[in-house]
Scaffold this motif. Structure first.
Motif, PDB file in Angstrom:
ATOM      1  N   THR A  90      86.275  31.802  55.416  1.00  0.00           N
ATOM      2  CA  THR A  90      85.671  32.642  54.373  1.00  0.00           C
ATOM      3  C   THR A  90      86.233  32.329  52.994  1.00  0.00           C
ATOM      4  O   THR A  90      85.615  32.674  51.995  1.00  0.00           O
ATOM      5  CB  THR A  90      85.914  34.138  54.646  1.00  0.00           C
ATOM      6  N   GLY A  91      87.404  31.697  52.943  1.00  0.00           N
ATOM      7  CA  GLY A  91      88.016  31.423  51.647  1.00  0.00           C
ATOM      8  C   GLY A  91      88.531  32.675  50.966  1.00  0.00           C
ATOM      9  O   GLY A  91      88.819  32.670  49.777  1.00  0.00           O
ATOM     10  N   GLU A  92      88.644  33.766  51.706  1.00  0.00           N
ATOM     11  CA  GLU A  92      89.131  35.004  51.114  1.00  0.00           C
ATOM     12  C   GLU A  92      90.260  35.572  51.960  1.00  0.00           C
ATOM     13  O   GLU A  92      90.314  35.370  53.170  1.00  0.00           O
ATOM     14  CB  GLU A  92      88.002  36.034  51.033  1.00  0.00           C
ATOM     15  N   ALA A 131      90.406  41.217  50.552  1.00  0.00           N
ATOM     16  CA  ALA A 131      89.032  41.102  50.061  1.00  0.00           C
ATOM     17  C   ALA A 131      88.035  41.260  51.206  1.00  0.00           C
ATOM     18  O   ALA A 131      87.014  41.934  51.063  1.00  0.00           O
ATOM     19  CB  ALA A 131      88.840  39.754  49.382  1.00  0.00           C
ATOM     20  N   ARG A 173      87.640  44.880  52.179  1.00  0.00           N
ATOM     21  CA  ARG A 173      86.870  45.611  51.164  1.00  0.00           C
ATOM     22  C   ARG A 173      85.380  45.305  51.299  1.00  0.00           C
ATOM     23  O   ARG A 173      84.533  46.184  51.143  1.00  0.00           O
ATOM     24  CB  ARG A 173      87.372  45.215  49.773  1.00  0.00           C
ATOM     25  N   GLU A 174      85.045  44.041  51.570  1.00  0.00           N
ATOM     26  CA  GLU A 174      83.630  43.673  51.628  1.00  0.00           C
ATOM     27  C   GLU A 174      82.957  44.123  52.913  1.00  0.00           C
ATOM     28  O   GLU A 174      81.766  44.394  52.935  1.00  0.00           O
ATOM     29  CB  GLU A 174      83.479  42.148  51.493  1.00  0.00           C
ATOM     30  N   GLN A 175      83.720  44.187  53.986  1.00  0.00           N
ATOM     31  CA  GLN A 175      83.095  44.396  55.287  1.00  0.00           C
ATOM     32  C   GLN A 175      83.184  45.820  55.813  1.00  0.00           C
ATOM     33  O   GLN A 175      82.481  46.171  56.744  1.00  0.00           O
ATOM     34  CB  GLN A 175      83.716  43.438  56.316  1.00  0.00           C
ATOM     35  N   LEU A 195      84.498  51.816  51.831  1.00  0.00           N
ATOM     36  CA  LEU A 195      85.599  51.880  50.871  1.00  0.00           C
ATOM     37  C   LEU A 195      86.730  52.751  51.404  1.00  0.00           C
ATOM     38  O   LEU A 195      87.905  52.450  51.210  1.00  0.00           O
ATOM     39  CB  LEU A 195      85.088  52.421  49.539  1.00  0.00           C
ATOM     40  N   LYS A 203      93.784  26.115  49.950  1.00  0.00           N
ATOM     41  CA  LYS A 203      92.398  25.663  49.937  1.00  0.00           C
ATOM     42  C   LYS A 203      92.023  24.914  51.217  1.00  0.00           C
ATOM     43  O   LYS A 203      91.375  23.872  51.178  1.00  0.00           O
ATOM     44  CB  LYS A 203      92.115  24.805  48.702  1.00  0.00           C
ATOM     45  N   GLU A 225      93.822  42.160  45.493  1.00  0.00           N
ATOM     46  CA  GLU A 225      92.652  41.389  45.903  1.00  0.00           C
ATOM     47  C   GLU A 225      91.520  42.328  46.304  1.00  0.00           C
ATOM     48  O   GLU A 225      90.362  42.120  45.948  1.00  0.00           O
ATOM     49  CB  GLU A 225      93.029  40.491  47.085  1.00  0.00           C
ATOM     50  N   ARG A 253      79.909  37.692  63.617  1.00  0.00           N
ATOM     51  CA  ARG A 253      79.241  36.428  63.285  1.00  0.00           C
ATOM     52  C   ARG A 253      78.777  36.430  61.828  1.00  0.00           C
ATOM     53  O   ARG A 253      78.627  35.389  61.219  1.00  0.00           O
ATOM     54  CB  ARG A 253      78.060  36.193  64.224  1.00  0.00           C
ATOM     55  N   SER A 254      78.567  37.626  61.284  1.00  0.00           N
ATOM     56  CA  SER A 254      78.150  37.683  59.876  1.00  0.00           C
ATOM     57  C   SER A 254      79.289  37.292  58.945  1.00  0.00           C
ATOM     58  O   SER A 254      79.073  37.016  57.776  1.00  0.00           O
ATOM     59  CB  SER A 254      77.649  39.085  59.539  1.00  0.00           C
ATOM     60  N   VAL A 255      80.528  37.265  59.465  1.00  0.00           N
ATOM     61  CA  VAL A 255      81.670  36.869  58.643  1.00  0.00           C
ATOM     62  C   VAL A 255      82.015  35.406  58.896  1.00  0.00           C
ATOM     63  O   VAL A 255      82.198  34.620  57.973  1.00  0.00           O
ATOM     64  CB  VAL A 255      82.897  37.752  58.950  1.00  0.00           C
ATOM     65  N   GLY A 264      80.316  33.220  61.208  1.00  0.00           N
ATOM     66  CA  GLY A 264      79.288  32.332  61.742  1.00  0.00           C
ATOM     67  C   GLY A 264      79.672  31.841  63.126  1.00  0.00           C
ATOM     68  O   GLY A 264      80.138  32.625  63.964  1.00  0.00           O
ATOM     69  N   ARG A 294      85.491  42.393  40.919  1.00  0.00           N
ATOM     70  CA  ARG A 294      84.855  43.014  42.061  1.00  0.00           C
ATOM     71  C   ARG A 294      84.098  44.259  41.605  1.00  0.00           C
ATOM     72  O   ARG A 294      84.583  45.006  40.754  1.00  0.00           O
ATOM     73  CB  ARG A 294      85.931  43.387  43.074  1.00  0.00           C
ATOM     74  N   GLU A 302      73.968  33.370  59.168  1.00  0.00           N
ATOM     75  CA  GLU A 302      75.291  33.281  59.750  1.00  0.00           C
ATOM     76  C   GLU A 302      76.452  33.181  58.762  1.00  0.00           C
ATOM     77  O   GLU A 302      77.426  33.885  58.887  1.00  0.00           O
ATOM     78  CB  GLU A 302      75.346  32.039  60.656  1.00  0.00           C
ATOM     79  N   PRO A 316      85.840  31.632  46.649  1.00  0.00           N
ATOM     80  CA  PRO A 316      85.941  30.965  47.943  1.00  0.00           C
ATOM     81  C   PRO A 316      85.303  29.573  47.866  1.00  0.00           C
ATOM     82  O   PRO A 316      84.425  29.340  47.019  1.00  0.00           O
ATOM     83  CB  PRO A 316      85.142  31.859  48.882  1.00  0.00           C
TER      84      PRO A 316
END
Lengths: 419, 241
Positions: free
Chosen positions: A80-82, A86, A89-91, A94, A224, A312, A380-382, A384, B135, B194, B224
């Motif tokens: 995800t690179g996060e 983060a 918070r996104e998934q 709150l 990275k 973050e 899978r939504s995070v 894949g 954000r 996905e 990202p």
């Protein structure tokens, strides 16, 4: 691993080999080794002192869980690179995110307390009162991180903490009963007492710390590392987790051989006895140096990691190279944790039991945060196609559930005043 | 009726002056908080409750600085249904009223549409003028002469705290903290199907090619990997083309 376990015949060459190994190893290894902080070393030593070899089987199981958990965290970071802050918070809602961040903050405040207790205990071994050492460390570490270049101080602390590499040698030179060690490693030797259960949760808390999960994910993002580089990173992470637990197991064996079965550990001097077979009368000084290095290292890394995750999640600036004004949340939280850690560690009382209690706090919080990690890695939504497969899902769920049941039992015992 | 003037750029960005003075946007009437609206009851023309608001959808690819409201997703008894913006009679801070002839349809997803609460809220946006990534704490809808549009974003930590409180507090909007959506160069959304997340680049993204290389690098470093490549390719394409 075999060079770690080798006897201390040629210490210089061994040190060189270890350093070379550390140099090529990635964030997984560094993260796992940073796990052997004041809290870790003193808790493993406590386990050896109180229950001799009986917690070894628990450590083997904990290692499996640690590998499973850290692999998930590294995978989340790479794909995800996060960082976890983060992603949560996104998934999640709150409120759930705020709850997770609050728990991480509490757990890390606890760990910071134990790092300052470690600094105090180490300096007392080296002949300096903790009432001087802890305030000096607080001001020094804070100023170095906020105004100075923390990475230089980090290297010094890392070198000091390498003193603990003597543990495997000490464990072997103490000639523990190989038969008993093998038996306790391979078969469950549970002691039916609440003290044992409490210590098991403290061992889980210090090995699978919430802080470590956030740290592993952020370190992967920071380097990275993407999906292409992930297979190599996975090897690194798994090796790091296993290696760190092998060192932990040697700490338990060495301490058990020296002072096993004499009851709970009461002082750092007693813990240092475990190193006598390897270094003789230099043991207290060497233990003090190692403990000081490990504590200084973690006293900064632990509060930084929770400040990073929370900043973050909120979306603020979060780099040690930023100024206090540009990253107020990041440095503000860092400062609060450092001050709480130092102040609590200054309270009169037994430093060792304070440290073990803070690991227990982590052990109780760990399963809650692991649940977040597990849900994220299952989605899978995070991730894949890199999401947990069916078998992995079952194994990971069993790990998290087991940790959860043990933590809940201990929490209940504590609340009912039975432990 | 109150008029709100939105903040043209993020206050905390003081790295350098804005490339040009951006037109200020005045919004008539109330600003509606997406965080506060989600979960509100939805009524039909007779005042009967037909479900709860699950999300609001805007069309972002029209090339306009403020995306127009496209419709709403309702949730009733485990089912989700879509109603177009034309079927929304009134949008209040805590309720939605539909017109007499509304017909719920299946929820459609296509790249030009974005569901604000689930795809944008709590995710990252790229600021065009100040070159920063922040954000989203809240998103604000407002009545412009051309209809209801997504007018602004709130990125403050105080608004996050507000959202942790009870519903009444959650709906409260602090207009002085709202930042004009026209200054958003890109926003991160849940990827189709996905994968993790992807960036949606708005017309304001053209301003990013005026950034100095070091600013651009700092900006890309905060994203990202996938989004980083996407934005880098976009900026490279703009500066050569």
């Amino acid at each position: 691993m075999s060079n770690i376990a080798a006897p201390a015949a040629r210490p210089r060459r061994r040190l060189k080999r270890v350093l070379a190994f550390a140099a090529i190893a990635g964030p997984g290894l560094i993260a796992a080794n940073a796990g052997n902080d004041a809290g870790g070393v003193l808790t493993y030593a406590s386990a050896g002192a109180q229950f001799a070899y009986r917690t070894l089987f628990v450590m083997v199981i904990v290692t499996v869980a640690l590998v499973v958990v850290q692999e998930m965290c590294a995978r989340l970071g790479a794909y995800t690179g996060e960082g976890l802050g983060a992603l949560i918070r996104e998934q999640f809602s709150l409120r759930a995110s705020a709850g997770a961040m609050a728990l991480l903050f509490i757990a890390n405040c606890g760990l910071t307390v134990s790092e300052f207790a470690g600094i105090g205990a180490a300096m007392e071994l080296l002949g300096v009162s903790r009432y001087i050492a802890i305030p000096v460390a607080l001001v020094g570490l804070w100023a170095l991180t906020v105004f100075g270049d923390y990475s230089k101080g980090e290297k010094v602390a890392l070198v000091l903490s390498l003193a603990f590499i003597v543990y495997p040698a000490a464990a072997i030179l103490a000639h523990p009963n190989a038969h008993v060690v093998a038996r306790d490693l391979l078969t469950p030797q549970f002691v039916h007492s609440t003290a044992f259960l409490v210590l098991v949760v403290a061992l889980i808390g210090t090995t699978i710390t919430p802080y470590m999960q956030f740290y592993v994910a952020s370190a992967v993002v920071d380097k990275k590392i993407g999906p292409e580089q992930y297979p190599a990173e996975r090897v690194d992470t798994v090796n790091g987790a296993i290696l760190s637990d092998i060192v932990s197991i040697f700490i338990i064996i060495a301490t058990a051989a020296a002072v096993g079965g004499t009851g709970p550990l009461v002082s750092a001097r007693e813990a240092a006895l475990a190193l006598v077979p390897a270094v003789g009368s230099a043991a207290p000084a060497l233990f003090g140096v190692g403990l000081l290095g490990a504590s200084l290292l973690a006293a900064v890394v632990v509060p930084l990691s929770s400040s990073y995750a929370i900043a973050e999640g909120i979306g603020g600036e979060r780099s040690v190279s930023d100024s206090f004004r540009r990253a107020p949340v990041f440095f503000g939280l860092f400062t609060v944790q450092l001050v709480v850690g130092a102040v609590v560690a200054l309270a009169p009382g037994n430093l060792i039991s304070l440290v073990v209690n803070m690991q227990l706090l982590n052990g109780v919080i760990t399963p809650v945060l692991l649940t977040f990690v597990l849900i994220l890695a299952n989605r899978r939504s995070v991730l894949g196609d890199a999401a947990n497969g069916r078998v992995f899902k079952v194994i990971a769920t069993i790990c998290v559930a087991t940790v959860g049941v043990l933590a809940f039992a201990v929490l209940m015992l504590k609340l009912l005043g039975k432990a | 009726m109150a008029t709100h003037t939105l903040r043209p750029t993020l206050r905390r960005i003081k790295r350098r002056p804005l490339p040009h003075r951006r037109r200020k946007v005045a919004v008539e009437g109330e600003l509606l908080s997406i965080a506060g609206l989600v979960g509100s009851p939805v009524y039909d023309v007779d005042g009967r409750r037909v479900g709860a608001l699950h999300d609001l959808v805007v069309r972002w690819d029209t090339g306009e600085p403020h995306p127009p409201l496209w419709g709403a997703v309702l949730r009733s008894r485990f089912r989700h249904a879509f109603v177009p913006a034309s079927a929304i009679a009134a949008l209040a801070p805590a309720s939605v009223r539909l017109t007499a002839d509304f017909e719920p349809g299946p929820v459609e997803r296509h790249p030009g549409l974005v569901a604000l609460a689930h795809d944008v809220l709590d995710r990252q946006i790229v600021d065009a003028g100040g070159a920063d990534i922040v954000r989203v704490s809240d998103l604000l809808l407002g009545q412009l002469p051309s209809g209801i549009r997504l007018v602004g974003a709130d990125v403050s930590a105080r608004t996050l705290l507000r959202r942790l409180g009870p519903a009444a507090l959650r709906r409260h909007v602090a207009p002085d903290r709202v930042y004009d959506w026209a200054g958003v160069a890109a926003f991160s959304v849940r990827g189709p199907g996905e994968a993790g997340s992807v960036l949606r680049l708005t017309t304001a993204a053209a301003q990013l090619s005026t950034l100095r290389p070091d600013e651009l690098e700092a900006l890309l470093g905060d994203l990202p990997a996938g989004e980083r490549e996407q934005l880098a390719a976009h900026v490279a394409g703009k500066s050569t083309g």
